[in-house]
Motif scaffolding. Sequence first.
Motif, PDB file in Angstrom:
ATOM      1  N   GLU A  67       0.833  -1.212   0.000  1.00 42.95           N
ATOM      2  CA  GLU A  67       0.000   0.000   0.000  1.00 42.95           C
ATOM      3  C   GLU A  67       0.867   1.262   0.000  1.00 42.95           C
ATOM      4  OE1 GLU A  67      -0.113  -2.707   1.820  1.00 42.95           O
ATOM      5  OE2 GLU A  67      -1.773  -2.592   3.235  1.00 42.95           O
ATOM      6  N   SER A  68       2.014   1.189   0.656  1.00 45.44           N
ATOM      7  CA  SER A  68       2.879   2.378   0.711  1.00 45.44           C
ATOM      8  C   SER A  68       3.522   2.643  -0.641  1.00 45.44           C
ATOM      9  CB  SER A  68       3.988   2.194   1.755  1.00 45.44           C
ATOM     10  OG  SER A  68       3.421   1.799   2.966  1.00 45.44           O
ATOM     11  N   ILE A  69       3.841   1.576  -1.358  1.00 39.53           N
ATOM     12  CA  ILE A  69       4.414   1.751  -2.705  1.00 39.53           C
ATOM     13  C   ILE A  69       3.361   2.400  -3.609  1.00 39.53           C
ATOM     14  CG2 ILE A  69       5.393   0.572  -4.726  1.00 39.53           C
ATOM     15  CD1 ILE A  69       7.164  -0.085  -2.468  1.00 39.53           C
ATOM     16  N   VAL A  70       2.129   1.896  -3.538  1.00 43.31           N
ATOM     17  CA  VAL A  70       1.056   2.447  -4.376  1.00 43.31           C
ATOM     18  C   VAL A  70       0.823   3.913  -3.990  1.00 43.31           C
ATOM     19  CG1 VAL A  70      -1.355   2.227  -5.067  1.00 43.31           C
ATOM     20  CG2 VAL A  70       0.020   0.170  -4.650  1.00 43.31           C
ATOM     21  N   LEU A  84      -8.326  -2.442  -9.272  1.00 39.57           N
ATOM     22  CA  LEU A  84      -8.227  -2.548 -10.735  1.00 39.57           C
ATOM     23  C   LEU A  84      -7.083  -3.446 -11.181  1.00 39.57           C
ATOM     24  CD1 LEU A  84      -8.748   1.141 -11.952  1.00 39.57           C
ATOM     25  CD2 LEU A  84     -10.242  -0.825 -12.398  1.00 39.57           C
ATOM     26  N   THR A  85      -6.013  -3.493 -10.391  1.00 40.97           N
ATOM     27  CA  THR A  85      -4.804  -4.210 -10.796  1.00 40.97           C
ATOM     28  C   THR A  85      -4.654  -5.531 -10.046  1.00 40.97           C
ATOM     29  OG1 THR A  85      -3.612  -2.902  -9.162  1.00 40.97           O
ATOM     30  CG2 THR A  85      -3.538  -2.119 -11.424  1.00 40.97           C
ATOM     31  N   ASP A  86      -5.689  -5.927  -9.326  1.00 42.75           N
ATOM     32  CA  ASP A  86      -5.670  -7.166  -8.545  1.00 42.75           C
ATOM     33  C   ASP A  86      -4.555  -7.168  -7.494  1.00 42.75           C
ATOM     34  OD1 ASP A  86      -6.688  -9.612  -7.784  1.00 42.75           O
ATOM     35  OD2 ASP A  86      -5.526 -10.755  -9.239  1.00 42.75           O
ATOM     36  N   CYS A  87      -4.359  -6.023  -6.869  1.00 39.97           N
ATOM     37  CA  CYS A  87      -3.338  -5.926  -5.809  1.00 39.97           C
ATOM     38  C   CYS A  87      -3.932  -6.042  -4.405  1.00 39.97           C
ATOM     39  CB  CYS A  87      -2.585  -4.597  -5.904  1.00 39.97           C
ATOM     40  SG  CYS A  87      -1.390  -4.569  -7.250  1.00 39.97           S
ATOM     41  N   LEU A  88      -5.259  -6.050  -4.292  1.00 34.02           N
ATOM     42  CA  LEU A  88      -5.834  -6.110  -2.938  1.00 34.02           C
ATOM     43  C   LEU A  88      -5.382  -7.352  -2.172  1.00 34.02           C
ATOM     44  CD1 LEU A  88      -9.426  -4.678  -3.568  1.00 34.02           C
ATOM     45  CD2 LEU A  88      -7.511  -3.577  -2.369  1.00 34.02           C
ATOM     46  N   PRO A  89      -5.266  -8.526  -2.853  1.00 31.03           N
ATOM     47  CA  PRO A  89      -4.781  -9.691  -2.101  1.00 31.03           C
ATOM     48  C   PRO A  89      -3.326  -9.548  -1.637  1.00 31.03           C
ATOM     49  CG  PRO A  89      -5.796 -10.362  -4.191  1.00 31.03           C
ATOM     50  CD  PRO A  89      -5.657  -8.875  -4.223  1.00 31.03           C
ATOM     51  N   SER A 113       6.591 -11.903  -5.919  1.00 30.36           N
ATOM     52  CA  SER A 113       7.143 -12.454  -7.162  1.00 30.36           C
ATOM     53  C   SER A 113       7.276 -11.328  -8.183  1.00 30.36           C
ATOM     54  CB  SER A 113       6.213 -13.536  -7.708  1.00 30.36           C
ATOM     55  OG  SER A 113       5.076 -12.934  -8.298  1.00 30.36           O
ATOM     56  N   GLY A 114       8.016 -11.589  -9.253  1.00 31.86           N
ATOM     57  CA  GLY A 114       8.218 -10.567 -10.282  1.00 31.86           C
ATOM     58  C   GLY A 114       6.902 -10.056 -10.845  1.00 31.86           C
ATOM     59  N   GLY A 115       5.978 -10.969 -11.104  1.00 33.43           N
ATOM     60  CA  GLY A 115       4.685 -10.576 -11.663  1.00 33.43           C
ATOM     61  C   GLY A 115       3.872  -9.763 -10.665  1.00 33.43           C
ATOM     62  N   GLU A 116       3.934 -10.143  -9.391  1.00 34.39           N
ATOM     63  CA  GLU A 116       3.217  -9.376  -8.366  1.00 34.39           C
ATOM     64  C   GLU A 116       3.805  -7.973  -8.240  1.00 34.39           C
ATOM     65  OE1 GLU A 116       1.786 -13.134  -5.541  1.00 34.39           O
ATOM     66  OE2 GLU A 116       3.761 -12.235  -5.212  1.00 34.39           O
ATOM     67  N   VAL A 138       1.974  -4.214  -8.743  1.00 36.66           N
ATOM     68  CA  VAL A 138       2.071  -3.109  -7.782  1.00 36.66           C
ATOM     69  C   VAL A 138       2.592  -1.844  -8.470  1.00 36.66           C
ATOM     70  CG1 VAL A 138       3.218  -2.315  -5.671  1.00 36.66           C
ATOM     71  CG2 VAL A 138       2.380  -4.675  -5.833  1.00 36.66           C
ATOM     72  N   GLN A 139       3.557  -2.006  -9.365  1.00 31.77           N
ATOM     73  CA  GLN A 139       4.083  -0.838 -10.083  1.00 31.77           C
ATOM     74  C   GLN A 139       3.018  -0.232 -10.999  1.00 31.77           C
ATOM     75  OE1 GLN A 139       6.693   0.801  -9.441  1.00 31.77           O
ATOM     76  NE2 GLN A 139       7.624  -0.672  -8.054  1.00 31.77           N
ATOM     77  N   LEU A 140       2.204  -1.091 -11.597  1.00 30.76           N
ATOM     78  CA  LEU A 140       1.112  -0.576 -12.421  1.00 30.76           C
ATOM     79  C   LEU A 140       0.131   0.214 -11.553  1.00 30.76           C
ATOM     80  CD1 LEU A 140      -0.300  -0.520 -15.227  1.00 30.76           C
ATOM     81  CD2 LEU A 140      -1.669  -2.443 -14.398  1.00 30.76           C
ATOM     82  N   ALA A 141      -0.192  -0.333 -10.374  1.00 29.76           N
ATOM     83  CA  ALA A 141      -1.107   0.367  -9.465  1.00 29.76           C
ATOM     84  C   ALA A 141      -0.530   1.728  -9.073  1.00 29.76           C
ATOM     85  CB  ALA A 141      -1.356  -0.490  -8.218  1.00 29.76           C
TER      86      ALA A 141
END
Length: 259
Positions: free
Chosen positions: A96-99, A121-126, A136-139, A143-146
């Motif tokens: 959350e802090s990164i976002v 929107l970016t499926d970062c809530l989980p 992971s790299g994909g996760e 987060v960077q997209l968010a």
Amino acid sequence: MDNRLTAERLRLDRGKRRLIDDVSLTLDAGEMVALIGPNGAGKSTLLRLLTGYLPVRFGECRIGELPLDRWSPETLSRRRAVMLQHTQLRFDWQVESIVAMGRAPWGKKQEQDIIQQVMALTDCLPLAGRHYATLSGGEQQRVQLARSLAQLWQDDGPQGWLFLDEPTSALDLYHQQQLLRLMKNLTQKGNLHVCVVLHDLNLAALWADRILLLHQGKVVAQGTPEEVIVQPIIEKWYGAEVRVESHPDRETPQVFLMQ
Ligand SMILES: Nc1ncnc2c1ncn2[C@@H]1O[C@H](COP(=O)(O)OP(=O)(O)O)[C@@H](O)[C@H]1O
Ligand SMILES: [Mg+2]
């Protein structure tokens, strides 16, 4: 407001090598443009010039009427966000802090509703509560997209220029589709303009409005997916042996490697 991004005769040399060679292009508001090209073609370097991460010494890059270096850093960061190919962070912060870092150009208050919306929107809530370095790299890409979407959020959605450098490289199939559908929906609403470096030609063909093909620092082909993703062009510039067929559901070209 003129929202067009225009680059004229960009050139960049490093030592004796010319990394970007006389590139002129226009990115129109409300379109999704894909940058493609073989390894080392200059895609990431061009993206850095177009976003002001690298200073433009030869040629010019403007958003609207104003060259990039005339924008104040704060105004520019409210108008354009960039997700680089590799993002290393010095601090191991929670997701959350990164976002929330994306909101920095907008002042001190942390708008929790915006952060929650972009994470949804970016499926970062989980991923909430997790530490970035443990993802992971994909996760981390999600987060960077968010973070990038949070940076451009105004009123009820992201507005302005979003540049993404291989944002799907570590994503699974579901998240590739989710990201590209999201980018397409947002650009079609008219307020977000996306320029995305894509490795996967089939993703570019399915979702981009326009494709620019880079080779040795030059734009060697550009147009709609139907114009650029054709066998002679792909074979010539990638050196691979391929066949190009239509997607089963639509006319879009899709590339198949020959065994
Ligand atoms: N700072 C630099 N100094 C020298 N060469 C560089 C530098 N940055 C990138 N390059 C070279 O420029 C070329 C284009 O790099 P890049 O833009 O990262 O390619 P792409 O993203 O298309 O794979 C590559 O050959 C790379 O090695
Ligand atoms: Mg690159």
